[in-house]
Structure formats: C-alpha cells, structure tokens
Design an enzyme around this catalytic site. Structure first.
Site, mmCIF file in Angstrom:
data_model
loop_
_atom_site.group_PDB
_atom_site.id
_atom_site.type_symbol
_atom_site.label_atom_id
_atom_site.label_comp_id
_atom_site.label_asym_id
_atom_site.label_seq_id
_atom_site.Cartn_x
_atom_site.Cartn_y
_atom_site.Cartn_z
ATOM 1 N N SER A 1 39.535 51.294 37.533
ATOM 2 C CA SER A 1 39.247 50.846 38.898
ATOM 3 C C SER A 1 39.124 52.036 39.833
ATOM 4 O O SER A 1 39.914 52.998 39.752
ATOM 5 C CB SER A 1 40.356 49.930 39.412
ATOM 6 N N TYR B 1 48.824 47.288 40.891
ATOM 7 C CA TYR B 1 47.596 47.245 40.093
ATOM 8 C C TYR B 1 47.013 48.633 39.847
ATOM 9 O O TYR B 1 46.737 48.997 38.683
ATOM 10 C CB TYR B 1 46.575 46.333 40.769
#
Length: 237
Positions: A139, A152
């Site tokens: 990400s 996350y």
C-alpha cells in the site's frame, strides 16, 4: 524480461472482489489461467463461471492447510504454478490505542503471515520448474504516516520488507518477487460513500493492469502514482 502471460498459471488470492477480481479477469483476457482463491466461495463460483470454468478453491490464507490444498489443487489441474499474486488482506483504520492485541494479531496473520504461507506453498513447484513470478500487494499508505492510521500500514510495511528480502533470497532460483504499492483504490476496503474527500481513487482494473505488468516483467518495485489514472502507466516497465 517481458514475458507473455498466454498459457501461464497464476494463483490470485483475495479474488472474490476488488483488485483480485479485476486481476483474474485481466489474466483470463490475456490468455492465462487464473486460479481463484478467497474465503467467499459463492463469489468465487460466480467468477469461475464468468471465466470459462477457472479453477476456484475457497481458501483462508490464515490457515496453512488450506493454502497448501490450494496449491496442490493447482498442481493437480495444471501440473505447475507460474505466478502468485498475494492480494488477500484487510484494512483497519485505527489509532495505536484504538485496537486490541487480538485484532492486531488477526490483521498481522492475514496481511503478513498469509503472504509468507502462500509463498512457502508455491516455492517447491516454482523451484522445480526453474522459474516463477510473485507479486505482493502492499500500500502507498506505508509511505505516508498519518495519525489515526497506525495498524494497517504497519502490516503492509512488513510486506515491503518481506518482498525486498524475498527477491534477494530467490534470485538464484529465477523467481522474481515484485512489490506493488497501489494508491487509493475504489474497493470494498472503503464502505460505500466513505472514500476520503478530495482524493482521486483508482479503479481495481487500473491496479490489475499494473499487476499484469509486474507478472510480465518481474521488476523489483512498482509505486502507482497518486492522482488521476495515467493510461500509459500500466504498460510501462
């Protein structure tokens, strides 16, 4: 080296929605044989029918026995596995003190340990064949520390490290590991209507085309630029 995907056998985890579904469709269009893996068996069945009976194996990547069964089913059907897209994962917008140890461990198990388990399962077959391509989906959030988003990106930062080390360790086996870092993507990661205001979200298909690029080239790292989609970017490399 830019290779054709025609006839290649590629396992896609997290194939029941979003980037995983888009990638499976694009692989099918490219003449590859996508192997569909995810926990939601009903969605896999629908996608399998759409893709001319693509092999679908309901799989929870946090259960090693299920991951090994996925790879064995692939070998039983095709006799080989040429590529692996480690896309299965989940998000969690949370402050450091806003999560529990149990929730954090569950996310680590899915987003990080599941990646390692999947790589370990395909390696014997890729080594025997003398080649392989692995794409790990991380990400862009790992490069943007932000209060309220502690958990996350921490898991995805671990994926970054594992990808870099994995590429070094597997180079001698002619197995290329690519780290891919998408920007904001319009998927189930964000509940309906919750996409951050003022930011441009990419389509899952756009990210999927970059994944196919990675499978073709085996390049080390691809950061998908923030902002509007760039039509030529997925074909670069």
């Amino acid at each position: 080296m830019n290779e054709s995907l025609n006839g290649k056998v590629v396992i896609v985890t997290g194939a029941s929605s979003g980037i995983g579904t888009a990638t499976a469709r694009l692989l099918h269009e490219a003449g590859a044989f996508p192997v569909l893996a995810a926990r939601r068996a009903d969605r896999l069945e629908v996608l399998s029918k759409e893709l001319d009976g693509a092999l679908a194996v309901p799989t929870d990547v946090t259960v090693p026995e299920q991951v090994r069964a996925l790879v064995q089913a692939t070998i039983d059907r095709f006799g080989r596995v040429d590529g692996l897209v480690n896309n299965a994962g989940a998000g969690a917008g949370s402050t450091i003190d806003g999560t529990t140890p149990e929730a954090f461990l569950a996310l680590l198990n899915l987003n990080v340990v599941g990646v390692v388990t999947s790589i370990q399962a395909v390696l014997p077959h890729m080594r025997a064949a003398g080649h392989g391509r692995i794409v790990n989906i991380s990400s862009g959030a790992t490069g943007m520390p932000m209060a309220g988003n502690a958990i996350y990106p921490a898991t995805k930062t671990a994926v970054n490290w594992l990808s870099q080390v994995g590429r070094m360790e597997l180079a001698g086996d002619n197995i290329q590991v690519t780290l891919l870092l998408p920007s904001l993507t319009d998927t189930e990661f964000y509940p309906a209507g919750s996409l951050p205001a003022g930011l441009v979200a990419h389509s899952p298909e756009y990210v999927g085309r970059v994944i196919l690029r990675a499978l073709r080239t085996g390049e080390e790292r691809i950061d998908i630029p923030h902002g509007p989609e760039q039509p030529d970017f997925p074909r670069a490399g």
